[in-house]
Motif scaffolding. Sequence first.
Motif, PDB file in Angstrom:
ATOM      1  N   GLU A  53       0.823  -1.213   0.000  1.00 17.46           N
ATOM      2  CA  GLU A  53       0.000   0.000   0.000  1.00 17.46           C
ATOM      3  C   GLU A  53       0.856   1.262   0.000  1.00 17.46           C
ATOM      4  O   GLU A  53       0.526   2.236  -0.693  1.00 17.46           O
ATOM      5  N   ALA A 113       2.312   1.560  -3.517  1.00 16.09           N
ATOM      6  CA  ALA A 113       1.253   1.969  -4.435  1.00 16.09           C
ATOM      7  C   ALA A 113       0.928   3.453  -4.258  1.00 16.09           C
ATOM      8  O   ALA A 113       0.750   4.177  -5.240  1.00 16.09           O
ATOM      9  N   SER A 114       0.873   3.914  -3.018  1.00 21.19           N
ATOM     10  CA  SER A 114       0.613   5.338  -2.760  1.00 21.19           C
ATOM     11  C   SER A 114       1.742   6.206  -3.300  1.00 21.19           C
ATOM     12  O   SER A 114       1.496   7.265  -3.896  1.00 21.19           O
ATOM     13  N   LEU A 170       3.777   5.488  -5.781  1.00 23.08           N
ATOM     14  CA  LEU A 170       3.676   5.482  -7.246  1.00 23.08           C
ATOM     15  C   LEU A 170       2.559   6.395  -7.730  1.00 23.08           C
ATOM     16  O   LEU A 170       2.710   7.107  -8.728  1.00 23.08           O
ATOM     17  N   ASN A 171       1.443   6.390  -7.027  1.00 22.03           N
ATOM     18  CA  ASN A 171       0.322   7.248  -7.397  1.00 22.03           C
ATOM     19  C   ASN A 171       0.706   8.720  -7.288  1.00 22.03           C
ATOM     20  O   ASN A 171       0.413   9.519  -8.182  1.00 22.03           O
ATOM     21  N   GLN A 188       3.038   9.556 -10.130  1.00 20.68           N
ATOM     22  CA  GLN A 188       2.314   9.614 -11.404  1.00 20.68           C
ATOM     23  C   GLN A 188       1.525  10.914 -11.523  1.00 20.68           C
ATOM     24  O   GLN A 188       1.517  11.554 -12.576  1.00 20.68           O
ATOM     25  N   VAL A 189       0.881  11.338 -10.459  1.00 16.16           N
ATOM     26  CA  VAL A 189       0.119  12.584 -10.473  1.00 16.16           C
ATOM     27  C   VAL A 189       1.036  13.772 -10.729  1.00 16.16           C
ATOM     28  O   VAL A 189       0.726  14.655 -11.538  1.00 16.16           O
ATOM     29  N   THR A 214       2.207  13.726 -14.364  1.00 18.09           N
ATOM     30  CA  THR A 214       1.092  14.109 -15.233  1.00 18.09           C
ATOM     31  C   THR A 214       0.846  15.606 -15.187  1.00 18.09           C
ATOM     32  O   THR A 214       0.695  16.252 -16.233  1.00 18.09           O
ATOM     33  N   ALA A 256     -11.566   7.086  -8.007  1.00 15.85           N
ATOM     34  CA  ALA A 256     -10.704   7.116  -6.825  1.00 15.85           C
ATOM     35  C   ALA A 256     -10.899   5.898  -5.925  1.00 15.85           C
ATOM     36  O   ALA A 256      -9.998   5.546  -5.164  1.00 15.85           O
ATOM     37  N   SER A 295      -7.894   0.998  -6.756  1.00 16.62           N
ATOM     38  CA  SER A 295      -6.479   1.163  -6.454  1.00 16.62           C
ATOM     39  C   SER A 295      -5.620   0.569  -7.563  1.00 16.62           C
ATOM     40  O   SER A 295      -6.110  -0.017  -8.524  1.00 16.62           O
ATOM     41  N   LEU A 296      -4.318   0.712  -7.403  1.00 15.02           N
ATOM     42  CA  LEU A 296      -3.350   0.309  -8.403  1.00 15.02           C
ATOM     43  C   LEU A 296      -3.495  -1.151  -8.827  1.00 15.02           C
ATOM     44  O   LEU A 296      -3.346  -1.480  -9.997  1.00 15.02           O
TER      45      LEU A 296
END
Length: 71
Positions: free
Chosen positions: A5, A8-9, A11-12, A15-16, A19, A37, A40-41
């Motif tokens: 988790e 994954a957070s 990476l998120n 990515q944001v 972007t 939302a 999840s990944l």
Amino acid sequence: PSLLEVVASALNIMQVRITRSRMAGDPPDAVIAPRLAHLSLMDFHRGREAIEPGRRAVASALPVLRDVGLG
């Protein structure tokens, strides 16, 4: 949170940020962003759940896109 988790957070978040940076440098003509939302990944098995909100987002954006010559 578990290690997965946390990764994954991270990476998120990354990515944001990437972007946002790319969109600031070369803005798109249009952005369609369905509300996903709650996914999840690693929720590949929930793909069907994402398709319908995506279709609704496109359907609601299509008239505006057509008005500006993108549809």
